[in-house]
Write an enzyme that holds these catalytic residues in place. Sequence first.
Site, short mmCIF file in Angstrom:
data_model
loop_
_atom_site.label_atom_id
_atom_site.label_comp_id
_atom_site.label_asym_id
_atom_site.label_seq_id
_atom_site.Cartn_x
_atom_site.Cartn_y
_atom_site.Cartn_z
NE ARG A 65 -2.66 -0.05 3.46
CZ ARG A 65 -3.86 0.35 3.89
NH1 ARG A 65 -4.92 -0.34 3.62
NH2 ARG A 65 -3.98 1.43 4.60
CB THR A 66 3.44 2.52 2.34
OG1 THR A 66 2.56 2.32 3.45
CG2 THR A 66 4.20 3.81 2.54
CE LYS A 93 24.61 -10.29 -5.16
NZ LYS A 93 24.74 -9.46 -6.36
NE ARG A 115 7.02 1.03 5.24
CZ ARG A 115 5.75 0.81 5.57
NH1 ARG A 115 5.27 -0.39 5.64
NH2 ARG A 115 4.96 1.81 5.85
CG HIS A 145 4.40 5.75 8.40
ND1 HIS A 145 4.80 6.32 7.21
CD2 HIS A 145 3.65 4.68 8.07
CE1 HIS A 145 4.31 5.61 6.21
NE2 HIS A 145 3.61 4.60 6.70
#
Lengths: 315, 170
Positions: A65-66, A93, A115, A145
Amino acid sequence: MRHVQFAEDGRLRHLITLDGVSRQELEALIETALALRQTALRPVNKLPTLRGRTVVNLFFEPSTRTRTSFELAAVRLSADVVNFDVAHSSTKKGETLIDTLRTLEAMRCDLFVVRHKENGTPALLAEHAQPGVAIVNGGDGNHAHPTQGLLDMLTIRRHKGEDFSKLSVAVIGDILHSRVARSDIQALKTLGVQDLRLAAPAELLAPELRAFGQVFDRIDHAIAGADVIMMLRLQKERMDQALIASDADYFRQWGLSQERLALAKPDAIVMHPGPMNREVEIASSVADGPQSVILEQVGNGVPMRMAVMSRLLAG
Amino acid sequence: MNDDVAVEPLLSEWTARIQAGLGARGILRPRLVGIQTGGVLLAEHLARALSPDQPLGRLDISFYRDDHGQIGLHPKVLPSHLPWSIEGEHVLLVDDVLYTGRTIRAALNELFDWGRPASVQLAVLISRDGRELPIQADYVGRDLTIGAGRHIKLRAEPVLHLETIQIPER
């Protein structure tokens, strides 16, 4: 000490947290988002503001969604968008996050939406970003947020008007694990809300947030006479031990039912950042009812993220 | 040149010229679109003479500017609003001052994101020196040469007037 997100002249250079963002800046972002909301109704709903710019979605934690909301925001501003595929990236890696940033900066990317499950990752990248490159926090741990906080303020503004000082706002549920709650609470205080009510089971109330509002140990008392009810998702995936007895027990004590909603003002709005646990923190009849603005919150995410991107890159 | 230019004497002659020009082209009901903020003030005046029964359109071209990198995004962006479809319509675009031509270029770009008008004509109260793009107005209240380093802007208070200001050197 000035936060990394502000430039020398005080302007917003990155968006990491709403803590310390001025009321004037919050209001400018809301005004800009209100103007941008109108463009969605036109035959051509794109703007040329970020033409030639590149936005990278750097999501180390899944969120369809975000990520989609940020992607749509960038596309509607005519930016090019790259969704960085973490599952196949060199971070697996052993390449460090800062190396990843450097690599993408070398490819002339302009804005990174980050995020991450760890608190502070977007701020770390902001500290190392090249001049002219902006970092937007797309959610870090339980820290912040900020764009969700802003889109929530936009939603309240649309329903309750410019003056936040007279509003009674109840924030209810799993405050401890919620980065959304932290950003919402910071924005609400900056915008002048006097009557801020925090209601949560004792084990789900973040102690450092007690100072921001009046704490209630019963949902009914927090809801009584409220203008805005902000429900939070119960984040069981972030609980390292069982903090609730059962979903049914949680709903009985803390869930928002139709009966409880009747305690609020008749024109109170119900908000939830999603995704919802239906019949756990909120009844379906409330979530889908006439006082719910939950889907509007989702829709407001796009113009608000457009406002943030245009202010950081064009402002 | 004096610092202020009176507007009232210019307005009636400008309005009459626009009326005659539109009439000659057979345009009876132009869609009036003002550019925020000076252009909207003038479009309100023109509407009373040209088409008093229809609402105005307003454009805020902030998101269409080509100089964000130099001046940034205006802190107070107003929503653009066209209360009717412009598809196939004759549009009269109104602004207070035509200077570099970049504002009009941005306004034209935005207009076409609302639809495809049959025609667009440009009315400006002042056309000044300093053009940077090949854009000229169809209707001009007055041509002025004020030199680089000065700005001229329409002000509403206390009465409608044009004000010239010296831009401070950096």
